[in-house]
Design a protein around this motif. Structure first.
Motif, PDB file in Angstrom:
ATOM      1  N   ALA A 132       0.818  -1.200   0.000  1.00  0.00           N
ATOM      2  CA  ALA A 132       0.000   0.000   0.000  1.00  0.00           C
ATOM      3  C   ALA A 132       0.862   1.264   0.000  1.00  0.00           C
ATOM      4  O   ALA A 132       0.608   2.208  -0.749  1.00  0.00           O
ATOM      5  CB  ALA A 132      -0.948   0.000   1.199  1.00  0.00           C
ATOM      6  N   LEU A 133       1.913   1.275   0.830  1.00  0.00           N
ATOM      7  CA  LEU A 133       2.768   2.461   0.922  1.00  0.00           C
ATOM      8  C   LEU A 133       3.602   2.664  -0.345  1.00  0.00           C
ATOM      9  O   LEU A 133       4.030   3.793  -0.631  1.00  0.00           O
ATOM     10  CB  LEU A 133       3.691   2.355   2.128  1.00  0.00           C
ATOM     11  N   SER A 134       3.825   1.614  -1.095  1.00  0.00           N
ATOM     12  CA  SER A 134       4.547   1.792  -2.356  1.00  0.00           C
ATOM     13  C   SER A 134       3.783   2.743  -3.280  1.00  0.00           C
ATOM     14  O   SER A 134       4.399   3.469  -4.072  1.00  0.00           O
ATOM     15  CB  SER A 134       4.758   0.444  -3.050  1.00  0.00           C
ATOM     16  N   ALA A 135       2.456   2.747  -3.165  1.00  0.00           N
ATOM     17  CA  ALA A 135       1.653   3.653  -3.985  1.00  0.00           C
ATOM     18  C   ALA A 135       1.902   5.107  -3.611  1.00  0.00           C
ATOM     19  O   ALA A 135       1.802   6.002  -4.454  1.00  0.00           O
ATOM     20  CB  ALA A 135       0.170   3.323  -3.841  1.00  0.00           C
ATOM     21  N   VAL A 136       2.220   5.363  -2.348  1.00  0.00           N
ATOM     22  CA  VAL A 136       2.541   6.733  -1.927  1.00  0.00           C
ATOM     23  C   VAL A 136       3.760   7.235  -2.680  1.00  0.00           C
ATOM     24  O   VAL A 136       3.811   8.384  -3.138  1.00  0.00           O
ATOM     25  CB  VAL A 136       2.771   6.790  -0.408  1.00  0.00           C
ATOM     26  N   LEU A 137       4.756   6.369  -2.830  1.00  0.00           N
ATOM     27  CA  LEU A 137       5.977   6.751  -3.537  1.00  0.00           C
ATOM     28  C   LEU A 137       5.770   6.787  -5.050  1.00  0.00           C
ATOM     29  O   LEU A 137       6.301   7.667  -5.729  1.00  0.00           O
ATOM     30  CB  LEU A 137       7.100   5.774  -3.192  1.00  0.00           C
ATOM     31  N   LEU A 138       5.001   5.838  -5.570  1.00  0.00           N
ATOM     32  CA  LEU A 138       4.851   5.725  -7.019  1.00  0.00           C
ATOM     33  C   LEU A 138       3.836   6.712  -7.584  1.00  0.00           C
ATOM     34  O   LEU A 138       3.998   7.196  -8.708  1.00  0.00           O
ATOM     35  CB  LEU A 138       4.453   4.297  -7.389  1.00  0.00           C
ATOM     36  N   PHE A 139       2.790   7.012  -6.816  1.00  0.00           N
ATOM     37  CA  PHE A 139       1.757   7.948  -7.279  1.00  0.00           C
ATOM     38  C   PHE A 139       1.899   9.308  -6.599  1.00  0.00           C
ATOM     39  O   PHE A 139       2.032  10.338  -7.259  1.00  0.00           O
ATOM     40  CB  PHE A 139       0.354   7.399  -7.004  1.00  0.00           C
ATOM     41  N   GLY A 140       1.877   9.288  -5.277  1.00  0.00           N
ATOM     42  CA  GLY A 140       1.879  10.545  -4.540  1.00  0.00           C
ATOM     43  C   GLY A 140       3.149  11.348  -4.738  1.00  0.00           C
ATOM     44  O   GLY A 140       3.137  12.576  -4.669  1.00  0.00           O
ATOM     45  N   LEU A 141       4.280  10.664  -5.005  1.00  0.00           N
ATOM     46  CA  LEU A 141       5.565  11.345  -5.201  1.00  0.00           C
ATOM     47  C   LEU A 141       6.087  11.072  -6.608  1.00  0.00           C
ATOM     48  O   LEU A 141       7.277  10.848  -6.813  1.00  0.00           O
ATOM     49  CB  LEU A 141       6.569  10.880  -4.144  1.00  0.00           C
ATOM     50  N   TYR A 142       5.188  11.117  -7.585  1.00  0.00           N
ATOM     51  CA  TYR A 142       5.524  10.732  -8.954  1.00  0.00           C
ATOM     52  C   TYR A 142       6.702  11.530  -9.501  1.00  0.00           C
ATOM     53  O   TYR A 142       7.568  10.992 -10.201  1.00  0.00           O
ATOM     54  CB  TYR A 142       4.307  10.925  -9.868  1.00  0.00           C
ATOM     55  N   ASP A 143       6.775  12.829  -9.195  1.00  0.00           N
ATOM     56  CA  ASP A 143       7.816  13.696  -9.741  1.00  0.00           C
ATOM     57  C   ASP A 143       9.035  13.826  -8.832  1.00  0.00           C
ATOM     58  O   ASP A 143       9.910  14.655  -9.091  1.00  0.00           O
ATOM     59  CB  ASP A 143       7.250  15.095 -10.021  1.00  0.00           C
TER      60      ASP A 143
END
Length: 282
Positions: A28-39
């Motif tokens: 679940a937290l991987s999505a924070v890095l991959l989506f939430g911190l995309y740039d």
């Protein structure tokens, strides 16, 4: 209990342990890095966290690994492109393909490799809508009309969506908002949440899917203090799906809310065009 409802039955899940919870939290937290911190430069760490979490699940709980793998596949497919709002014809085609694959690939693996029917899209629950459900459908567009203009305009997040003036642009924005809203329910609720419910009680599964859901919405454009709205929304969608077993109901709720989103974006970019909100255009 019918097989169709088995994934939503909390009595069927094993007791909560750190050995099963930590890999799921990692995915679940991987999505924070991959989506939430995309740039951001830390984004590649999302793939590392995803691999480590899957590896831990493989060692500790093989059935959990199988389901987290499907979620990870969907997350990875979506992470390959930016989901920032862009209504150009090419981007609509690209995102449409990516979003379709993110739902279709886990679905086909579930059916053809795992030989089961965990990922389902229950358009009809076979149950009549209760009074609270009808009341909720009425309250959703009202709340959207009341809250969303204040959020979009005062935080200026409407600028995360392209300015639309021509009829063609407005039409593409309408289609895009509704298409993404529909996909949200197919992936985050019918795929991620349904898979997590095989291993965790609804509260835990709902929190995990909400982390992924809200991270995606952040990249999409719901930034600033947007999580104050998107976190309750994601949790409510999971809760309602658990109660109703109806994709139709949660999808109607989502699209009613997205109708307000669409109108507010048009209102914000076109002063005076839609004088129906309490908050004036910028």
């Amino acid at each position: 209990m019918p097989a169709a409802d088995r994934a939503l039955a909390p009595a069927d899940v094993p007791p909560l342990t750190a050995a099963r919870l930590l890999p799921a939290i990692g995915v679940a937290l991987s999505a924070v890095l991959l989506f939430g911190l995309y740039d951001q430069p830390v984004r590649p760490g999302g793939y590392l966290l995803l691999v480590v979490s899957l590896g831990a699940a493989f060692v500790l709980d093989r059935p959990l690994f199988q389901d987290l793998l499907l979620i990870a596949i969907g997350i990875t497919i979506v992470s390959l492109v930016s989901v920032e709002a862009d209504i150009s014809y090419l981007n609509i085609l690209v995102l449409g393909t990516v979003f379709t694959l993110a739902v279709l690939v886990p679905f086909l693996i579930d059916r053809l490799v795992y030989r089961r029917r965990t990922i389902r899209f229950p358009w009809r629950s076979g149950q009549k809508w209760e009074p609270w459900e009808r009341s909720y459908l009425i309250s959703v567009p009202f709340l959207g009309w009341l809250i969303l203009p204040f959020y979009f305009i005062t935080s200026e997040v409407y600028l995360n969506w392209p300015a639309v003036e021509a009829p063609d642009e407005i039409a593409r924005l309408f289609v895009g908002v509704n298409a993404v809203g529909t996909w949200d329910e197919l992936f985050f609720i019918c795929t991620c949440y349904a898979l997590l419910l095989r291993h965790f009680r609804p509260l835990v599964a709902n929190i995990l899917q909400a982390i992924i859901f809200v991270s995606f919405l952040w990249e999409l454009g719901y930034q600033a203090w947007g999580p104050a709205l998107t976190i309750p929304f994601a949790l409510l969608q999971g809760f309602i799906f658990t109660r109703t077993r109806s994709l139709t109901f949660v999808l109607i709720v989502h699209l009613l809310f997205d109708l307000a989103v669409f109108l507010v974006i048009v209102h914000a970019h076109n002063p005076g065009l839609l004088p129906i909100f309490l908050v004036p255009s910028p």
